[in-house]
Scaffold this active site. Structure first.
Site, mmCIF file in Angstrom:
data_model
loop_
_atom_site.group_PDB
_atom_site.id
_atom_site.type_symbol
_atom_site.label_atom_id
_atom_site.label_comp_id
_atom_site.label_asym_id
_atom_site.label_seq_id
_atom_site.Cartn_x
_atom_site.Cartn_y
_atom_site.Cartn_z
ATOM 1 N N SER A 209 0.852 -1.195 0.000
ATOM 2 C CA SER A 209 0.000 0.000 0.000
ATOM 3 C C SER A 209 0.888 1.245 0.000
ATOM 4 O O SER A 209 1.711 1.419 -0.902
ATOM 5 C CB SER A 209 -0.958 -0.036 1.196
ATOM 6 O OG SER A 209 -1.981 0.911 1.061
ATOM 7 N N HIS B 139 -5.493 -5.175 -1.414
ATOM 8 C CA HIS B 139 -6.325 -4.969 -0.234
ATOM 9 C C HIS B 139 -7.576 -5.863 -0.263
ATOM 10 O O HIS B 139 -7.972 -6.370 -1.307
ATOM 11 C CB HIS B 139 -6.785 -3.515 -0.154
ATOM 12 C CG HIS B 139 -5.692 -2.517 0.070
ATOM 13 N ND1 HIS B 139 -4.817 -2.130 -0.921
ATOM 14 C CD2 HIS B 139 -5.346 -1.810 1.172
ATOM 15 C CE1 HIS B 139 -3.978 -1.227 -0.435
ATOM 16 N NE2 HIS B 139 -4.266 -1.015 0.834
ATOM 17 N N GLU C 103 -2.021 -2.794 -7.748
ATOM 18 C CA GLU C 103 -3.261 -2.987 -7.007
ATOM 19 C C GLU C 103 -3.673 -1.616 -6.471
ATOM 20 O O GLU C 103 -2.890 -0.671 -6.490
ATOM 21 C CB GLU C 103 -3.067 -3.986 -5.865
ATOM 22 C CG GLU C 103 -2.067 -3.558 -4.792
ATOM 23 C CD GLU C 103 -2.630 -2.624 -3.738
ATOM 24 O OE1 GLU C 103 -3.826 -2.761 -3.398
ATOM 25 O OE2 GLU C 103 -1.894 -1.766 -3.229
#
Length: 299
Positions: A112, A270, A202
């Site tokens: 992330s 996620h 992502e």
């Protein structure tokens, strides 16, 4: 193909690791402690540093977080850095940062917002781990947890299987990361050389039009011109209530014409299984068979 990055020494039981929050402040103490306990159950010692700090949405001031990270890098007894959570703030540390203070390559584990640190670390020639944070590790199934510990201890990891869009096969250094965070490294001193790379993206909470904006920036900046392939993980929480394309429609619209292998629906990101992916290590992407594999010669 450009040479792969240097892997830190494999972790051994008894090695000392430190947990840091380089980005957002810690919100879920229970989830964090569950993640720490999993690392300890594998025989590692884990120390907690500075996680009680808070500065707005950040885990302390930039100076505080830089001090924690630099301390971990310069302490030769510490073999790895485990990021507590993502959030936002990693890129702020890079404004005035020098990786040269690191005495030896160390493991850096997270995803992330940690993409900013992982990719900047990669530019210094060291491979990190795009994988579960301490606050998300306990949510991973046993197979995903095993994959993480296999990799950091010197083992191999199995290919990931998704949906192939065609385009044949390609080999290149793998650069996994969060699309939004990676996009904002373009044009900065911390953008690694992506020539011949396989990009693995992502994201979470990005509406389809924002995904479109991010991918269009990659196209217009020319960063897609010399890459080998693209692997796509999960783009979660992208639904909107206004008339829109879906995230998948945007991804196909912006990526299908690049003339390179693309594989989607891979199990990382996620809100679901987040399989460990090494940064900067040679991989092979099969756009016909729908697989992403780490080259076995890298161990």
């Amino acid at each position: 193909m450009t040479l792969s990055l240097k892997l830190p020494p494999p972790l051994q039981p008894g090695d000392l690791l430190v947990s840091l929050a380089p980005s957002g402040c810690l919100r879920d103490r229970q989830a964090f402690e569950a993640g720490v306990e999993i690392w300890r159950s594998h025989g590692y010692r884990v120390e907690e540093w500075g996680l009680g700090e808070r500065h707005g949405y950040l885990a302390g001031t930039d100076a505080h977080r830089r001090e924690q990270l630099s301390r971990a890098l310069t302490d030769a007894t510490i073999k790895g850095i485990l990021c507590a959570r993502g959030g936002y703030g990693g890129t702020r540390l890079l404004e005035t940062w020098d990786w040269n203070l690191a005495t030896t390559p160390k493991w850096l584990v997270g995803f992330s917002d940690i993409t900013s640190l992982l990719w900047s670390w990669a530019k210094q020639g060291v491979s990190g781990v795009h994988g579960p944070l301490l606050t998300t590790l306990a949510q991973e199934p046993p197979s995903s947890q095993k994959r993480l510990f296999d990799w950091v201890s010197g083992g191999s990891i199995d290919p990931l299987v998704g949906q192939g869009w065609g385009g044949g096969t390609a080999s290149g250094r793998l650069f996994p990361g969060n699309l939004a965070v990676a996009t904002h490294l373009i044009g900065t001193p911390h953008e690694p050389d992506l020539t011949g790379a396989i990009l693995a993206f992502e994201d979470i909470g990005e509406a389809p039009y924002r995904i479109d904006r991010l991918l269009t920036h990659w196209r217009m900046s020319g960063r897609f011109d010399n890459i080998a392939g693209i692997a796509l993980g999960r783009f979660s929480r992208s639904d909107v209530t206004v008339p829109s394309f879906t995230a998948e429609e945007v991804l196909r619209d912006r990526l299908s014409d690049l003339g390179i292998p693309v594989v989607s629906d891979l199990p990382f990101g996620h809100d679901g299984i987040n399989c460990t992916l090494p940064v900067g290590i040679p991989a092979q992407l099969d756009g016909d068979g729908g697989t992403l594999a780490i080259c076995p010669t890298q161990r």
